[in-house]
Design a protein around this motif. Structure first.
Motif, PDB file in Angstrom:
ATOM      1  N   UNK A   1     -60.759   8.017 -51.950  1.00 53.04           N
ATOM      2  CA  UNK A   1     -60.169   8.518 -53.194  1.00 53.04           C
ATOM      3  C   UNK A   1     -59.396   9.810 -52.935  1.00 53.04           C
ATOM      4  N   UNK A   2     -59.944  10.716 -52.134  1.00 51.57           N
ATOM      5  CA  UNK A   2     -59.208  11.944 -51.801  1.00 51.57           C
ATOM      6  C   UNK A   2     -57.892  11.616 -51.106  1.00 51.57           C
ATOM      7  N   UNK A   3     -57.928  10.681 -50.164  1.00 58.64           N
ATOM      8  CA  UNK A   3     -56.694  10.281 -49.482  1.00 58.64           C
ATOM      9  C   UNK A   3     -55.689   9.688 -50.468  1.00 58.64           C
ATOM     10  N   UNK A   4     -56.181   8.879 -51.381  1.00 56.99           N
ATOM     11  CA  UNK A   4     -55.322   8.258 -52.385  1.00 56.99           C
ATOM     12  C   UNK A   4     -54.728   9.307 -53.329  1.00 56.99           C
ATOM     13  N   UNK A   5     -55.535  10.297 -53.707  1.00 59.89           N
ATOM     14  CA  UNK A   5     -55.028  11.384 -54.562  1.00 59.89           C
ATOM     15  C   UNK A   5     -53.902  12.124 -53.852  1.00 59.89           C
ATOM     16  N   UNK A   6     -54.107  12.466 -52.600  1.00 56.03           N
ATOM     17  CA  UNK A   6     -53.069  13.188 -51.860  1.00 56.03           C
ATOM     18  C   UNK A   6     -51.811  12.341 -51.708  1.00 56.03           C
ATOM     19  N   UNK A   7     -51.972  11.051 -51.422  1.00 50.98           N
ATOM     20  CA  UNK A   7     -50.806  10.166 -51.305  1.00 50.98           C
ATOM     21  C   UNK A   7     -50.058  10.071 -52.638  1.00 50.98           C
ATOM     22  N   UNK A   8     -50.782  10.001 -53.728  1.00 51.71           N
ATOM     23  CA  UNK A   8     -50.152   9.905 -55.046  1.00 51.71           C
ATOM     24  C   UNK A   8     -49.418  11.194 -55.397  1.00 51.71           C
ATOM     25  N   UNK A   9     -49.971  12.328 -55.012  1.00 45.73           N
ATOM     26  CA  UNK A   9     -49.278  13.612 -55.229  1.00 45.73           C
ATOM     27  C   UNK A   9     -47.927  13.577 -54.517  1.00 45.73           C
ATOM     28  N   UNK A  10     -47.906  13.088 -53.290  1.00 45.86           N
ATOM     29  CA  UNK A  10     -46.652  13.028 -52.532  1.00 45.86           C
ATOM     30  C   UNK A  10     -45.669  12.027 -53.138  1.00 45.86           C
TER      31      UNK A  10
END
Length: 170
Positions: A109-118
């Motif tokens: 989920x943290x990885x997905x959050x960071x990817x979505x921010x980008x």
């Protein structure tokens, strides 16, 4: 609490902070203001990941301090709402968030959050408002999902956000 109320509270908080600090949005520049909000959101979500130690693959993560998690989560909400107000995404509602797939593990989920921010940043840079709004809704839902995985209720998330935000003004 309605999301529209959260966006209004964030506007009030930012106005109070600007008044107290004497630093206006004009002083830092429009593009810089957006970039700083996104950087802060990345940093604050990273701080939560660091508290949970969910990325440690060679040891069992310890239970994170709940009070520290709540404070960091309130910071994340502040920057998420600030970005929403800044880019006119403050029109979302609970129903919009329900279309986003939920995750049940913190590290992915943290990885997905960071990817979505980008993805959101890229959509904004290309002036694609509809794509950016879609990514913002996705990001908001993922951050709500994160709060739940951290063991926070919606009341915990929003009530502490308001208290924490008001303390930031004074």
């Amino acid at each position: 609490m309605l999301f529209s109320d959260l966006f209004k509270v964030q506007n009030i908080l930012e106005s109070g902070i600007a008044t107290a600090s004497g630093i206006t949005e004009d002083a830092i520049g429009s593009a810089n203001g957006s970039d700083l909000r996104f950087l802060a959101l990345l940093v604050k979500t990273g701080e939560i990941a660091n508290l949970t130690k969910c990325y440690k693959f060679n040891s069992k993560p310890k239970e994170a301090d709940r009070n520290k998690l709540i404070v960091r989560y309130a910071d994340v909400l502040q920057f998420l709402l600030s970005i929403g107000n800044y880019h006119d995404f403050n029109i979302i509602n609970r129903e919009a968030l329900q279309s986003v797939e939920r995750m049940d593990e913190q590290a992915p989920l943290f990885l997905s959050i960071h990817a979505t921010i980008h993805k959101l940043m890229a959509s904004l840079k290309s002036d694609d408002f509809m794509s950016a709004l879609h990514h913002y809704i996705e990001l908001f839902a993922k951050i709500m999902n994160l709060g739940e995985l951290l063991g926070l209720t919606e009341d915990d998330m929003f009530s502490f956000y308001e208290i924490h935000g008001q303390a930031a003004i004074y």
